[in-house]
Design an enzyme around this catalytic site. Structure first.
Site, PDB file in Angstrom:
ATOM      1  N   THR A  10       4.454  54.356 -26.823  1.00  0.00           N
ATOM      2  CA  THR A  10       3.264  54.258 -27.670  1.00  0.00           C
ATOM      3  C   THR A  10       2.061  53.896 -26.819  1.00  0.00           C
ATOM      4  O   THR A  10       2.196  53.218 -25.805  1.00  0.00           O
ATOM      5  CB  THR A  10       3.439  53.201 -28.778  1.00  0.00           C
ATOM      6  OG1 THR A  10       2.211  53.077 -29.515  1.00  0.00           O
ATOM      7  CG2 THR A  10       3.794  51.834 -28.230  1.00  0.00           C
ATOM      8  N   ASN A  12      -0.473  52.518 -28.512  1.00  0.00           N
ATOM      9  CA  ASN A  12      -1.133  51.584 -29.438  1.00  0.00           C
ATOM     10  C   ASN A  12      -0.719  50.144 -29.072  1.00  0.00           C
ATOM     11  O   ASN A  12       0.421  49.737 -29.287  1.00  0.00           O
ATOM     12  CB  ASN A  12      -0.705  51.946 -30.865  1.00  0.00           C
ATOM     13  CG  ASN A  12      -1.369  51.075 -31.906  1.00  0.00           C
ATOM     14  OD1 ASN A  12      -1.564  49.883 -31.686  1.00  0.00           O
ATOM     15  ND2 ASN A  12      -1.688  51.659 -33.046  1.00  0.00           N
ATOM     16  N   ASP A  72       6.493  56.012 -35.143  1.00  0.00           N
ATOM     17  CA  ASP A  72       5.454  56.792 -35.809  1.00  0.00           C
ATOM     18  C   ASP A  72       5.317  56.218 -37.203  1.00  0.00           C
ATOM     19  O   ASP A  72       6.312  56.045 -37.915  1.00  0.00           O
ATOM     20  CB  ASP A  72       5.772  58.284 -35.853  1.00  0.00           C
ATOM     21  CG  ASP A  72       4.496  59.079 -36.085  1.00  0.00           C
ATOM     22  OD1 ASP A  72       3.646  59.103 -35.172  1.00  0.00           O
ATOM     23  OD2 ASP A  72       4.327  59.648 -37.176  1.00  0.00           O
ATOM     24  N   SER A  73       4.106  55.899 -37.565  1.00  0.00           N
ATOM     25  CA  SER A  73       3.922  55.160 -38.798  1.00  0.00           C
ATOM     26  C   SER A  73       2.640  55.584 -39.486  1.00  0.00           C
ATOM     27  O   SER A  73       1.830  56.313 -38.922  1.00  0.00           O
ATOM     28  CB  SER A  73       3.896  53.656 -38.495  1.00  0.00           C
ATOM     29  OG  SER A  73       3.084  53.381 -37.371  1.00  0.00           O
ATOM     30  N   GLY A 156      -5.659  48.599 -37.862  1.00  0.00           N
ATOM     31  CA  GLY A 156      -5.630  49.776 -38.738  1.00  0.00           C
ATOM     32  C   GLY A 156      -6.016  49.449 -40.174  1.00  0.00           C
ATOM     33  O   GLY A 156      -7.070  48.865 -40.443  1.00  0.00           O
ATOM     34  N   TYR A 157      -5.142  49.816 -41.107  1.00  0.00           N
ATOM     35  CA  TYR A 157      -5.418  49.667 -42.542  1.00  0.00           C
ATOM     36  C   TYR A 157      -5.050  48.284 -43.088  1.00  0.00           C
ATOM     37  O   TYR A 157      -5.117  48.078 -44.302  1.00  0.00           O
ATOM     38  CB  TYR A 157      -4.645  50.732 -43.327  1.00  0.00           C
ATOM     39  CG  TYR A 157      -5.016  52.157 -42.967  1.00  0.00           C
ATOM     40  CD1 TYR A 157      -6.062  52.816 -43.608  1.00  0.00           C
ATOM     41  CD2 TYR A 157      -4.329  52.851 -41.972  1.00  0.00           C
ATOM     42  CE1 TYR A 157      -6.411  54.119 -43.275  1.00  0.00           C
ATOM     43  CE2 TYR A 157      -4.666  54.154 -41.633  1.00  0.00           C
ATOM     44  CZ  TYR A 157      -5.709  54.777 -42.287  1.00  0.00           C
ATOM     45  OH  TYR A 157      -6.049  56.065 -41.951  1.00  0.00           O
ATOM     46  N   LYS A 178       3.488  38.870 -41.545  1.00  0.00           N
ATOM     47  CA  LYS A 178       3.418  40.337 -41.640  1.00  0.00           C
ATOM     48  C   LYS A 178       4.694  40.948 -41.061  1.00  0.00           C
ATOM     49  O   LYS A 178       5.320  41.808 -41.683  1.00  0.00           O
ATOM     50  CB  LYS A 178       2.177  40.869 -40.909  1.00  0.00           C
ATOM     51  CG  LYS A 178       2.130  42.398 -40.918  1.00  0.00           C
ATOM     52  CD  LYS A 178       1.046  43.028 -40.064  1.00  0.00           C
ATOM     53  CE  LYS A 178       1.335  44.530 -39.930  1.00  0.00           C
ATOM     54  NZ  LYS A 178       0.450  45.245 -39.009  1.00  0.00           N
ATOM     55  N   HIS A 183       6.658  47.298 -42.769  1.00  0.00           N
ATOM     56  CA  HIS A 183       7.410  48.529 -42.498  1.00  0.00           C
ATOM     57  C   HIS A 183       8.003  48.489 -41.082  1.00  0.00           C
ATOM     58  O   HIS A 183       9.167  48.824 -40.869  1.00  0.00           O
ATOM     59  CB  HIS A 183       6.473  49.738 -42.660  1.00  0.00           C
ATOM     60  CG  HIS A 183       5.167  49.611 -41.935  1.00  0.00           C
ATOM     61  ND1 HIS A 183       4.406  48.460 -41.956  1.00  0.00           N
ATOM     62  CD2 HIS A 183       4.492  50.469 -41.125  1.00  0.00           C
ATOM     63  CE1 HIS A 183       3.331  48.630 -41.213  1.00  0.00           C
ATOM     64  NE2 HIS A 183       3.350  49.843 -40.698  1.00  0.00           N
TER      65      HIS A 183
HETATM   66  P1  ITT Z   1       1.015  56.038 -30.793  1.00  0.00           P
HETATM   67  O1  ITT Z   1       1.177  57.427 -31.359  1.00  0.00           O
HETATM   68  O2  ITT Z   1       0.596  56.027 -29.373  1.00  0.00           O
HETATM   69  O3  ITT Z   1       2.200  55.164 -31.071  1.00  0.00           O
HETATM   70  P2  ITT Z   1      -0.971  55.728 -32.910  1.00  0.00           P
HETATM   71  O4  ITT Z   1      -1.857  54.596 -33.327  1.00  0.00           O
HETATM   72  O5  ITT Z   1      -1.613  57.088 -32.747  1.00  0.00           O
HETATM   73  O6  ITT Z   1      -0.227  55.305 -31.547  1.00  0.00           O
HETATM   74  P3  ITT Z   1       0.577  56.748 -35.115  1.00  0.00           P
HETATM   75  O7  ITT Z   1       0.335  58.175 -34.797  1.00  0.00           O
HETATM   76  O8  ITT Z   1       1.954  56.347 -35.533  1.00  0.00           O
HETATM   77  O9  ITT Z   1       0.227  55.818 -33.883  1.00  0.00           O
HETATM   78  O10 ITT Z   1      -0.491  56.335 -36.209  1.00  0.00           O
HETATM   79  C1  ITT Z   1      -0.257  55.256 -37.011  1.00  0.00           C
HETATM   80  C2  ITT Z   1      -1.538  54.829 -37.666  1.00  0.00           C
HETATM   81  O11 ITT Z   1      -1.202  54.303 -38.952  1.00  0.00           O
HETATM   82  C3  ITT Z   1      -2.181  53.686 -36.880  1.00  0.00           C
HETATM   83  O12 ITT Z   1      -3.139  54.138 -35.939  1.00  0.00           O
HETATM   84  C4  ITT Z   1      -2.796  52.855 -37.999  1.00  0.00           C
HETATM   85  O13 ITT Z   1      -4.066  53.373 -38.338  1.00  0.00           O
HETATM   86  C5  ITT Z   1      -1.828  53.070 -39.146  1.00  0.00           C
HETATM   87  N1  ITT Z   1      -0.821  51.992 -39.135  1.00  0.00           N
HETATM   88  C6  ITT Z   1       0.472  52.060 -38.708  1.00  0.00           C
HETATM   89  N2  ITT Z   1       1.056  50.859 -38.796  1.00  0.00           N
HETATM   90  C7  ITT Z   1       0.132  50.014 -39.275  1.00  0.00           C
HETATM   91  C8  ITT Z   1       0.122  48.640 -39.558  1.00  0.00           C
HETATM   92  O14 ITT Z   1       1.176  47.862 -39.316  1.00  0.00           O
HETATM   93  N3  ITT Z   1      -1.003  48.111 -40.037  1.00  0.00           N
HETATM   94  C9  ITT Z   1      -2.103  48.853 -40.252  1.00  0.00           C
HETATM   95  N4  ITT Z   1      -2.196  50.161 -39.994  1.00  0.00           N
HETATM   96  C10 ITT Z   1      -1.083  50.740 -39.505  1.00  0.00           C
END
Ligand code: ITT
Length: 203
Positions: A10, A12, A72-73, A156-157, A178, A183
């Site tokens: 990841t 992130n 992926d989330s 994020g959200y 949290k 999730h």
């Molecule tokens: P990687 O693909 O590099 O892992 P990414 O941020 O692009 O990083 P995703 O494609 O899985 O990852 O996108 C997930 C998005 O969903 C993330 O950027 C957030 O905006 C949101 N998200 C996922 N988990 C979250 C959480 O625990 N709290 C808040 N927002 C979340």
């Protein structure tokens, strides 16, 4: 016995922090892509969280020759037919901040009444070795989208995701609260339950 090592596939840093906290008590070294000079590019071309997690984990396992775990989330909002879903990170354009994502979501939902603001976060985990997927896990958590952002924790959200049992948004909850219900926390609990079998497969 040498200490097991998993690479987190990841980019992130918030996910890295949460996953490290959730695996901290295990005898596993959790490395991540940012620690490498030339990290492989992560692409997401799948239609599901599970497919995208597998794509990212496999790319990193192949590039490094080591087991890789990807997450992926995203957020699925009922009133928006499941959007932003797999597009959660890109919902407000490439590189949008958490504040921009929340603002866009609140704009799209301005006319949605309180009793129709239900949503869930979904997290798919995939563990891959260089030759293929070793296992996959999923976690979900149900909540309600607020009418304005609340709290400054998380990412994020989180500021617009209200979690009814705690009467707080995820951004208002301490990180360990949290993690206990999120999730990602639930997906990692499932991963941990399978760990003996997973370690056996890693050899
Ligand atoms: P990687 O693909 O590099 O892992 P990414 O941020 O692009 O990083 P995703 O494609 O899985 O990852 O996108 C997930 C998005 O969903 C993330 O950027 C957030 O905006 C949101 N998200 C996922 N988990 C979250 C959480 O625990 N709290 C808040 N927002 C979340």
């Amino acid at each position: 016995m040498t200490r097991r090592r998993l690479i987190l596939a990841t980019e992130n840093e918030h996910k890295v922090r949460e996953i490290r906290e959730l695996l901290a008590d295990l005898d596993i070294e959790v490395a991540h892509l940012g620690e490498r000079d030339a990290p492989p590019e992560l692409t997401e071309t799948g239609a599901t969280f599970a497919d995208n997690a597998r794509e990212k984990a496999l790319a990193v396992a192949r590039a490094t020759g080591e087991p890789a775990l990807a997450d992926d989330s995203g957020l699925m909002v009922d009133a928006l037919g499941g959007a932003p879903g797999v597009r959660s990170a890109r919902y407000a354009g490439e590189g949008a901040s958490g504040a921009e994502l929340c603002a866009k979501l609140l704009r799209e939902m301005a006319d949605v009444p309180d009793n129709e603001r239900t949503a869930r976060f979904v997290c798919a985990l995939s563990l891959c070795g260089p030759v293929g997927e070793i296992g996959r896990w999923e976690g979900r958590v149900e909540g309600v989208i607020t009418r304005e952002p609340r709290g400054d924790g998380g990412f994020g959200y989180d500021p617009v995701f209200y979690y009814p049992p705690e009467r707080l948004t995820f951004a208002q909850m301490p990180p360990e609260r949290k993690n206990a219900v999120s999730h990602r926390g639930r997906a990692l609990q499932a991963f941990r339950a399978d760990l003996p079998a997973v370690l056996a497969r890693l050899g």
